[in-house]
Design a protein around this motif. Structure first.
Motif, short mmCIF file in Angstrom:
data_model
loop_
_atom_site.label_atom_id
_atom_site.label_comp_id
_atom_site.label_asym_id
_atom_site.label_seq_id
_atom_site.Cartn_x
_atom_site.Cartn_y
_atom_site.Cartn_z
N LYS A 68 0.84 -1.20 0.00
CA LYS A 68 0.00 0.00 0.00
C LYS A 68 0.87 1.24 0.00
O LYS A 68 1.85 1.33 0.73
CB LYS A 68 -0.92 0.03 1.22
N THR A 97 -1.91 -6.94 -13.84
CA THR A 97 -3.03 -6.51 -12.98
C THR A 97 -4.17 -7.52 -13.00
O THR A 97 -4.83 -7.71 -11.99
CB THR A 97 -3.52 -5.10 -13.36
N SER A 101 -5.31 -9.24 -9.56
CA SER A 101 -6.72 -9.16 -9.16
C SER A 101 -7.24 -10.55 -8.79
O SER A 101 -7.96 -10.71 -7.81
CB SER A 101 -7.57 -8.56 -10.28
N GLY A 104 -6.32 -11.55 -5.42
CA GLY A 104 -6.98 -10.83 -4.34
C GLY A 104 -6.45 -9.43 -4.08
O GLY A 104 -6.84 -8.79 -3.11
N ARG A 106 -6.52 -5.64 -4.54
CA ARG A 106 -7.52 -4.67 -4.99
C ARG A 106 -6.85 -3.54 -5.74
O ARG A 106 -6.00 -2.84 -5.20
CB ARG A 106 -8.28 -4.10 -3.79
N ASP A 108 -8.92 -1.46 -7.84
CA ASP A 108 -10.04 -0.67 -8.35
C ASP A 108 -9.88 0.84 -8.13
O ASP A 108 -10.51 1.62 -8.82
CB ASP A 108 -11.36 -1.16 -7.76
N ARG A 109 -9.02 1.26 -7.21
CA ARG A 109 -8.77 2.70 -6.98
C ARG A 109 -7.56 3.21 -7.74
O ARG A 109 -7.13 4.33 -7.56
CB ARG A 109 -8.56 2.96 -5.49
N TYR A 111 -3.43 2.28 -9.26
CA TYR A 111 -2.20 1.73 -8.72
C TYR A 111 -1.01 2.45 -9.37
O TYR A 111 -1.14 3.10 -10.39
CB TYR A 111 -2.08 0.23 -8.99
#
Length: 139
Positions: A68, A97, A101, A104, A106, A108-109, A111
């Motif tokens: 993150k 990607t 995905s 697992g 994420r 969707d916001r 990267y």
């Protein structure tokens, strides 16, 4: 008037020097030269890359890491045996990607994806975080 200029000249010279060096006043040092990382991914990164290759991913990728970023979006790092980079990096990014995905991760916001050569030199950088790429609306 000349005494004012004599006092302002050193301040102007200092400000100009700071601008030329790429440093800012708060000391946020910026590295010179190309961005690099370690040429050796972690064990979990090599295992993830092995699963990616087994799933049909690029055979030159030998390490993958995801973490993150500061604002919660994923930062992806890829280590490749290619020393000159990819001609069409978007294909690699899409393949990677899709694989992540399914693992697992994420995305969707958006990267940030960086690809590194065997010596650790950054070859590619792709930022898909909407806040970084689109102007904010004012109303």
């Amino acid at each position: 008037m000349t005494s004012v200029l004599k006092r302002l000249l050193p301040i102007g010279f200092l400000a100009f020097s700071v601008l030329l060096t790429g440093c800012d006043v708060v000391g946020d040092a910026r590295p010179s030269g190309p961005p690099t990382t370690t040429a050796t991914p972690s064990r979990s990164g090599t295992e993830l890359a092995a699963r990616y290759r087994q799933a049909g991913g690029d055979a030159d990728i030998y390490g993958i890491r995801h973490a993150k970023g500061e604002k919660g979006f994923p930062v992806l790092s890829v280590w490749t045996h290619k020393k000159g980079g990819y001609q069409n990096f978007d294909d690699i990014a899409n393949s990677l990607t899709l694989f992540l995905s399914k693992e697992g991760v994420r995305l969707d916001r958006g990267y940030l994806l960086n690809a590194y050569a065997p010596d650790g030199t950054r070859l590619h950088s792709l930022d898909t975080v909407p806040e970084h790429n689109w102007p904010q609306s004012s109303g």
